[in-house]
Design an enzyme around this catalytic site. Structure first.
Site, PDB file in Angstrom:
ATOM      1  N   SER A 130       0.826  -1.233  -0.088  1.00 21.89           N
ATOM      2  CA  SER A 130      -0.413  -0.158   0.186  1.00 21.89           C
ATOM      3  C   SER A 130       0.727   1.573  -0.170  1.00 21.89           C
ATOM      4  O   SER A 130       2.036   1.615   0.975  1.00 21.89           O
ATOM      5  CB  SER A 130      -1.021   0.515   1.048  1.00 21.89           C
ATOM      6  OG  SER A 130      -1.546   1.628   0.719  1.00 21.89           O
ATOM      7  N   LYS A 184      -4.561  -7.123   3.397  1.00 24.85           N
ATOM      8  CA  LYS A 184      -4.360  -5.628   2.680  1.00 24.85           C
ATOM      9  C   LYS A 184      -6.057  -5.388   1.518  1.00 24.85           C
ATOM     10  O   LYS A 184      -6.469  -4.127   1.613  1.00 24.85           O
ATOM     11  CB  LYS A 184      -3.250  -5.754   1.099  1.00 24.85           C
ATOM     12  CG  LYS A 184      -3.384  -4.872   0.032  1.00 24.85           C
ATOM     13  CD  LYS A 184      -3.464  -4.067   0.528  1.00 24.85           C
ATOM     14  CE  LYS A 184      -3.192  -2.605  -0.581  1.00 24.85           C
ATOM     15  NZ  LYS A 184      -3.656  -2.199  -1.158  1.00 24.85           N
ATOM     16  N   HIS A 187      -7.306  -3.466   4.708  1.00 25.59           N
ATOM     17  CA  HIS A 187      -7.239  -2.175   4.750  1.00 25.59           C
ATOM     18  C   HIS A 187      -7.210  -1.561   3.245  1.00 25.59           C
ATOM     19  O   HIS A 187      -7.446  -0.699   3.850  1.00 25.59           O
ATOM     20  CB  HIS A 187      -4.761  -2.188   4.248  1.00 25.59           C
ATOM     21  CG  HIS A 187      -4.675  -0.767   3.802  1.00 25.59           C
ATOM     22  ND1 HIS A 187      -5.124  -0.505   2.470  1.00 25.59           N
ATOM     23  CD2 HIS A 187      -3.542  -0.002   4.252  1.00 25.59           C
ATOM     24  CE1 HIS A 187      -4.411   0.995   2.542  1.00 25.59           C
ATOM     25  NE2 HIS A 187      -4.016   1.414   3.703  1.00 25.59           N
ATOM     26  N   ASN A 188      -7.896  -1.678   2.890  1.00 24.95           N
ATOM     27  CA  ASN A 188      -8.816  -1.014   1.266  1.00 24.95           C
ATOM     28  C   ASN A 188      -9.822  -0.705   2.199  1.00 24.95           C
ATOM     29  O   ASN A 188     -10.721   0.335   2.014  1.00 24.95           O
ATOM     30  CB  ASN A 188      -8.633  -1.947   0.204  1.00 24.95           C
ATOM     31  CG  ASN A 188      -7.026  -1.827  -0.430  1.00 24.95           C
ATOM     32  OD1 ASN A 188      -6.115  -1.633  -0.064  1.00 24.95           O
ATOM     33  ND2 ASN A 188      -7.339  -1.529  -1.458  1.00 24.95           N
ATOM     34  N   GLU A 191     -10.235   2.005   3.981  1.00 26.07           N
ATOM     35  CA  GLU A 191     -10.168   3.119   3.164  1.00 26.07           C
ATOM     36  C   GLU A 191     -10.716   3.920   2.205  1.00 26.07           C
ATOM     37  O   GLU A 191     -11.097   4.311   2.564  1.00 26.07           O
ATOM     38  CB  GLU A 191      -8.991   2.365   2.252  1.00 26.07           C
ATOM     39  CG  GLU A 191      -8.215   3.866   1.083  1.00 26.07           C
ATOM     40  CD  GLU A 191      -7.531   3.160   0.134  1.00 26.07           C
ATOM     41  OE1 GLU A 191      -6.395   2.820   0.269  1.00 26.07           O
ATOM     42  OE2 GLU A 191      -7.731   2.969  -0.865  1.00 26.07           O
TER      43      GLU A 191
END
Ligand code: 6PG
Length: 472
Positions: A130, A184, A187-188, A191
């Site tokens: 990222s 990940k 995480h997104n 986000e």
């Protein structure tokens, strides 16, 4: 002669910048791209770093240019292109070589690839990266999944190229097989929620307080010195200050209000649903992007219904103070949900995800980097098994301090017809989570009435059925 220590396949924005980052850190890197002209253009633009870059026209030359055992990073579009690259690469590689998929893969594809490569002698790593273009070039956050022994072999180069938070590398091994790509993905998802809630707050300032973009920018700049201090708040302030050269207007005012999505946010929502862990702020953010894309329909609906009449407005400064609280409270919900989803996945897939480490490697390099993540790392350091971030004492206090502001913003937005789907989902989540006696007693009764599904009683063990007058 094979002098490269590592290879990068795929010279799009992320791959090219990762290769430069690797060379910049003193490693010799071989590069390959399916379209040779791109490889040539990359080599020609590498400047002084080109002495540590071997640009290869064929995959055979590329493999031959790397010293065995070879670590090869694949940075191509997630999906079929990854399978194609792996298929082309495996016959050329030798036992102990490592294939690292650094794209935004769906972790289920990563799990499948691990299985497919089992017994081949090759090692596979699924790695979340990222930080966008800037991160790839100067230090991303790196989330590694695979065998720990494989991580040990690539740890020096990955920690060298990663972002550093006060000297600490933002790269870590998080667990076996799909762990890195799962983290990940979440995480997104977070986000998406962060970005959506910032956009909702921007919407209240623009459409309710009637503030122009530069004035809103100043509010975000002021917030970036407080608890909301983060990369996304900083870039929001920056974006809002920029004027379009052609029209002289703030550029946000001429950007179309329809946002794309490549899948990671949606996967977060899907996986959380599959595990029965509520991630409502993330789901709301994904749905908001989908609604944003329905521009023509929205225009038709506005024509059909008009907009709700305004119900009055409080003092602007009061609203802005509440917006800061609302954003912080919403953020707590989104992160609590994201971490709860990771905890459930960790149990389901046997990963033993290290929550504190995840928060630590998100403190720099990645898109959601923030002061807040330092506080999350501290909370998980104190109690690694806290069932929900909101129950960690520092976060419980933060919620109690901000909850009223969130409540006033959601109410005022509802009265004035301003959509705040992620913020209102966050509020509904808190209100449901904090109430010991909910309303699912009625759901139990309804299910028993129409389907004889049975229900539990407060005053007796076992399964019971209701006296539904013969209609159940
Ligand atoms: C990052 C970003 C990066 C990319 C996303 C955007 O962590 O560096 O999340 O992975 O910008 O793919 O995803 P959408 O196109 O779905 O917004």
């Amino acid at each position: 002669m094979a002098e490269a220590e590592i290879g990068v396949i795929g010279l799009g924005v992320m791959g090219a910048n990762l290769a430069l980052n690797i060379a910049d850190n003193g490693y010799h890197v071989a590069v390959y791209n399916r379209t040779t002209s791109r490889t040539e253009a990359f080599a020609a633009s590498a400047g002084a770093l080109s002495e540590r870059i071997t640009a290869c026209a064929t995959l055979e030359d590329f493999v031959a240019a790397i010293r065995p055992p070879r670590p090869v990073i694949i940075m191509v579009k997630a999906g079929e292109a990854v399978d194609e690259q792996i298929a082309a690469l495996t016959p050329l590689m030798q036992a102990n070589d490592i294939i690292i998929d650094a794209g935004n893969a769906n972790f289920r594809d990563t799990m499948r690839r691990f299985e497919a490569l089992e017994g081949s002698g090759l090692t596979f790593i699924g790695m979340g990266v990222s930080g966008g273009e800037e991160g790839a070039r100067h230090g991303p956050s790196i989330m590694v999944g695979g065998a720990e022994t494989a991580w040990k072999r690539v740890e020096p180069v990955l920690t060298a190229i990663s972002a550093k938070y006060r000297g600490e590398p933002c790269a870590a091994w998080l667990g076996e097989n799909g762990a890195g790509h799962f983290v990940k993905t979440i995480h997104n998802g977070i986000e998406y929620a962060d970005m959506q809630m910032i956009a909702e707050v921007y919407g209240v300032m623009r459409d309710h307080l009637m503030m122009d973009a530069p004035t809103i920018a100043a509010v975000f700049s002021a917030w970036s010195t407080g608890p909301l201090d983060s990369y996304l708040i900083d870039i929001t302030a920056e974006v809002l200050k920029v004027h379009d050269a052609a029209t002289g207007r703030p550029i946000v005012d001429i950007i179309v209000d329809a946002a794309g999505q490549k899948g990671t946010g949606r996967w977060s929502a899907i996986e959380s649903q599959m595990m029965g862990v509520p991630a409502t702020a993330i789901e709301a953010a994904v749905a908001a992007r989908s609604l944003s894309a329905m521009r023509a329909e929205r225009a038709r609906a506005e024509k059909a219904f008009g907009l709700p009449a305004q119900q009055g407005r409080r003092n602007g400064q009061e609203v802005i103070a509440d917006l800061e609280s609302a954003l912080l409270a919403g953020k707590i919900a989104a992160y609590a949900q994201g971490f709860a989803v990771m905890a459930a996945a960790s149990r389901e897939f046997g990963w033993n995800l290290p929550m504190q480490t995840i928060a630590r490697i998100w403190r720099a390099g990645c898109i959601i980097r923030s002061r807040f993540l330092g506080e999350i790392a501290t909370a998980f350091g104190t109690d690694p098994d806290v069932p929900n971030l909101t129950l960690a004492p520092a976060f419980s206090k933060m919620i109690l301090d901000t909850d009223a502001g969130l409540r006033r913003i959601v109410s005022e937005a509802a009265l004035n017809g301003l959509p705040v789907p992620a913020l209102s989902s966050a509020l509904a989540y808190f209100d449901t989570y904090r109430r010991a006696r909910g309303t699912a007693n009625l759901i139990q009764a309804q299910r028993d009435f129409f389907g004889a599904h049975g229900f539990a009683r407060l005053d007796a063990d076992g399964e019971h059925h209701g006296p539904w007058g013969g209609q159940g």
